[in-house]
Design a protein around this motif. Sequence first.
Motif, PDB file in Angstrom:
ATOM      1  N   PHE A  29       0.817  -1.215   0.000  1.00  0.00           N
ATOM      2  CA  PHE A  29       0.000   0.000   0.000  1.00  0.00           C
ATOM      3  C   PHE A  29       0.857   1.275   0.000  1.00  0.00           C
ATOM      4  O   PHE A  29       0.345   2.356   0.289  1.00  0.00           O
ATOM      5  CB  PHE A  29      -0.925   0.019   1.219  1.00  0.00           C
ATOM      6  N   LEU A  30       2.129   1.166  -0.348  1.00  0.00           N
ATOM      7  CA  LEU A  30       3.021   2.319  -0.237  1.00  0.00           C
ATOM      8  C   LEU A  30       3.192   3.103  -1.533  1.00  0.00           C
ATOM      9  O   LEU A  30       4.020   3.998  -1.598  1.00  0.00           O
ATOM     10  CB  LEU A  30       4.409   1.867   0.250  1.00  0.00           C
ATOM     11  N   LYS A  31       2.426   2.779  -2.547  1.00  0.00           N
ATOM     12  CA  LYS A  31       2.615   3.431  -3.848  1.00  0.00           C
ATOM     13  C   LYS A  31       2.188   4.893  -3.844  1.00  0.00           C
ATOM     14  O   LYS A  31       2.762   5.717  -4.544  1.00  0.00           O
ATOM     15  CB  LYS A  31       1.851   2.666  -4.929  1.00  0.00           C
ATOM     16  N   ALA A  32       1.183   5.227  -3.077  1.00  0.00           N
ATOM     17  CA  ALA A  32       0.691   6.607  -3.050  1.00  0.00           C
ATOM     18  C   ALA A  32       1.678   7.517  -2.331  1.00  0.00           C
ATOM     19  O   ALA A  32       2.406   7.089  -1.436  1.00  0.00           O
ATOM     20  CB  ALA A  32      -0.668   6.661  -2.363  1.00  0.00           C
ATOM     21  N   VAL A  36      -3.202  11.249   2.580  1.00  0.00           N
ATOM     22  CA  VAL A  36      -4.617  10.953   2.806  1.00  0.00           C
ATOM     23  C   VAL A  36      -4.962   9.545   2.319  1.00  0.00           C
ATOM     24  O   VAL A  36      -4.518   9.117   1.258  1.00  0.00           O
ATOM     25  CB  VAL A  36      -5.507  11.987   2.098  1.00  0.00           C
ATOM     26  N   GLY A  37      -5.748   8.822   3.111  1.00  0.00           N
ATOM     27  CA  GLY A  37      -6.246   7.519   2.692  1.00  0.00           C
ATOM     28  C   GLY A  37      -5.496   6.336   3.257  1.00  0.00           C
ATOM     29  O   GLY A  37      -5.968   5.197   3.158  1.00  0.00           O
ATOM     30  N   PHE A  38      -4.347   6.580   3.863  1.00  0.00           N
ATOM     31  CA  PHE A  38      -3.566   5.463   4.403  1.00  0.00           C
ATOM     32  C   PHE A  38      -4.249   4.816   5.610  1.00  0.00           C
ATOM     33  O   PHE A  38      -4.024   3.647   5.907  1.00  0.00           O
ATOM     34  CB  PHE A  38      -2.154   5.923   4.772  1.00  0.00           C
ATOM     35  N   GLY A  39      -5.091   5.572   6.304  1.00  0.00           N
ATOM     36  CA  GLY A  39      -5.786   5.018   7.464  1.00  0.00           C
ATOM     37  C   GLY A  39      -6.685   3.842   7.118  1.00  0.00           C
ATOM     38  O   GLY A  39      -6.941   2.978   7.948  1.00  0.00           O
ATOM     39  N   ASP A  40      -7.154   3.808   5.860  1.00  0.00           N
ATOM     40  CA  ASP A  40      -8.020   2.711   5.430  1.00  0.00           C
ATOM     41  C   ASP A  40      -7.305   1.369   5.500  1.00  0.00           C
ATOM     42  O   ASP A  40      -7.947   0.321   5.617  1.00  0.00           O
ATOM     43  CB  ASP A  40      -8.506   2.935   3.992  1.00  0.00           C
ATOM     44  N   ASN A  41      -5.985   1.402   5.404  1.00  0.00           N
ATOM     45  CA  ASN A  41      -5.202   0.167   5.385  1.00  0.00           C
ATOM     46  C   ASN A  41      -4.318   0.000   6.617  1.00  0.00           C
ATOM     47  O   ASN A  41      -3.402  -0.826   6.621  1.00  0.00           O
ATOM     48  CB  ASN A  41      -4.357   0.108   4.111  1.00  0.00           C
ATOM     49  N   LEU A  42      -4.599   0.769   7.653  1.00  0.00           N
ATOM     50  CA  LEU A  42      -3.882   0.604   8.911  1.00  0.00           C
ATOM     51  C   LEU A  42      -4.100  -0.806   9.459  1.00  0.00           C
ATOM     52  O   LEU A  42      -5.237  -1.267   9.550  1.00  0.00           O
ATOM     53  CB  LEU A  42      -4.372   1.645   9.928  1.00  0.00           C
ATOM     54  N   PHE A  43      -3.016  -1.495   9.791  1.00  0.00           N
ATOM     55  CA  PHE A  43      -3.078  -2.878  10.300  1.00  0.00           C
ATOM     56  C   PHE A  43      -3.912  -3.774   9.382  1.00  0.00           C
ATOM     57  O   PHE A  43      -4.645  -4.656   9.844  1.00  0.00           O
ATOM     58  CB  PHE A  43      -3.646  -2.915  11.726  1.00  0.00           C
ATOM     59  N   ARG A  44      -3.792  -3.535   8.095  1.00  0.00           N
ATOM     60  CA  ARG A  44      -4.659  -4.198   7.112  1.00  0.00           C
ATOM     61  C   ARG A  44      -4.700  -5.720   7.263  1.00  0.00           C
ATOM     62  O   ARG A  44      -5.783  -6.327   7.240  1.00  0.00           O
ATOM     63  CB  ARG A  44      -4.175  -3.842   5.702  1.00  0.00           C
ATOM     64  N   ASP A  45      -3.548  -6.351   7.423  1.00  0.00           N
ATOM     65  CA  ASP A  45      -3.521  -7.816   7.449  1.00  0.00           C
ATOM     66  C   ASP A  45      -4.038  -8.395   8.755  1.00  0.00           C
ATOM     67  O   ASP A  45      -4.292  -9.597   8.842  1.00  0.00           O
ATOM     68  CB  ASP A  45      -2.102  -8.326   7.169  1.00  0.00           C
ATOM     69  N   TRP A  46      -4.184  -7.554   9.770  1.00  0.00           N
ATOM     70  CA  TRP A  46      -4.800  -7.980  11.022  1.00  0.00           C
ATOM     71  C   TRP A  46      -6.291  -7.639  11.040  1.00  0.00           C
ATOM     72  O   TRP A  46      -7.088  -8.356  11.626  1.00  0.00           O
ATOM     73  CB  TRP A  46      -4.106  -7.312  12.213  1.00  0.00           C
ATOM     74  N   ARG A  82       9.721   3.395   6.854  1.00  0.00           N
ATOM     75  CA  ARG A  82       8.656   4.042   6.088  1.00  0.00           C
ATOM     76  C   ARG A  82       7.860   5.069   6.887  1.00  0.00           C
ATOM     77  O   ARG A  82       7.333   4.788   7.954  1.00  0.00           O
ATOM     78  CB  ARG A  82       7.721   2.982   5.494  1.00  0.00           C
ATOM     79  N   GLU A  83       7.789   6.287   6.348  1.00  0.00           N
ATOM     80  CA  GLU A  83       7.018   7.354   6.972  1.00  0.00           C
ATOM     81  C   GLU A  83       5.520   7.078   6.883  1.00  0.00           C
ATOM     82  O   GLU A  83       4.735   7.601   7.674  1.00  0.00           O
ATOM     83  CB  GLU A  83       7.359   8.675   6.289  1.00  0.00           C
ATOM     84  N   HIS A  84       5.150   6.219   5.949  1.00  0.00           N
ATOM     85  CA  HIS A  84       3.740   5.889   5.745  1.00  0.00           C
ATOM     86  C   HIS A  84       3.088   5.307   6.999  1.00  0.00           C
ATOM     87  O   HIS A  84       1.871   5.393   7.165  1.00  0.00           O
ATOM     88  CB  HIS A  84       3.598   4.891   4.597  1.00  0.00           C
ATOM     89  N   ALA A  85       3.884   4.684   7.869  1.00  0.00           N
ATOM     90  CA  ALA A  85       3.322   4.120   9.105  1.00  0.00           C
ATOM     91  C   ALA A  85       2.714   5.218   9.970  1.00  0.00           C
ATOM     92  O   ALA A  85       1.603   5.089  10.487  1.00  0.00           O
ATOM     93  CB  ALA A  85       4.397   3.353   9.875  1.00  0.00           C
ATOM     94  N   ALA A  86       3.447   6.322  10.120  1.00  0.00           N
ATOM     95  CA  ALA A  86       2.913   7.455  10.883  1.00  0.00           C
ATOM     96  C   ALA A  86       1.714   8.066  10.167  1.00  0.00           C
ATOM     97  O   ALA A  86       0.723   8.449  10.803  1.00  0.00           O
ATOM     98  CB  ALA A  86       4.007   8.506  11.092  1.00  0.00           C
ATOM     99  N   TRP A  87       1.791   8.151   8.822  1.00  0.00           N
ATOM    100  CA  TRP A  87       0.651   8.684   8.057  1.00  0.00           C
ATOM    101  C   TRP A  87      -0.605   7.857   8.310  1.00  0.00           C
ATOM    102  O   TRP A  87      -1.691   8.408   8.488  1.00  0.00           O
ATOM    103  CB  TRP A  87       0.961   8.650   6.565  1.00  0.00           C
TER     104      TRP A  87
END
Length: 199
Positions: A29-32, A36-46, A82-87
């Motif tokens: 999910f890091l392509k973007a 905005v929108g990263f919260g939708d996939n927070l802990f996605r695999d869990w 990855r900074e995306h984790a904080a995002w």
Amino acid sequence: MEKFETLISRCVPLPLTDVDTDQVIPARFLKATDRVGFGDNLFRDWRYLEGDIPNPDFILNQPGITGQVLVAGKNFGCGSSREHAAWAIYDYGFKVVVSSFFADIFKNNALNNGLLPVQVNENFLQALFSKLEEDPSLQIKVSLEDEEISVPGTDMKEKFEINPYKKYCLQQGFDDIDFLLSKKSEIENFEEFRLVAAR
């Protein structure tokens, strides 16, 4: 970013140690590049089972569990930088993450993106997990000005440390660029003075 001063909120407990950034936001999910929108996939695999079915056993899918504070186990945010984790955490709606230890890179990424990492001692963390197990609606208070986390109505409280510059930026709602822009007139005056002095 939103200004941060004092937060009183319910909590979401995640009593797992060594939660790495790939668990926070999987690599696919890091392509973007927009935050905005990263919260939708927070802990996605869990959060989701096969077929995008919400996992009823995961804490974010359980009814009545809500809040702007994520309480996590020791060594949160380890793994890749990855900074995306904080995002993802911030975009989901969390403003604070509490743990007894944070990976340094995650901690800096969090502070740069309006997310306050509150590091407490292990005894305080485990006592907080116990309180949340007894009462999932428990609220905590986080005061950035006083650098203190507490449980209202109890004697549970603890100081935490934060870099003074990052504290100021959080209080003002600034990232590093915003901070520089806020000093624009001072920078211009300095440059003008420097040029005059050099003549």
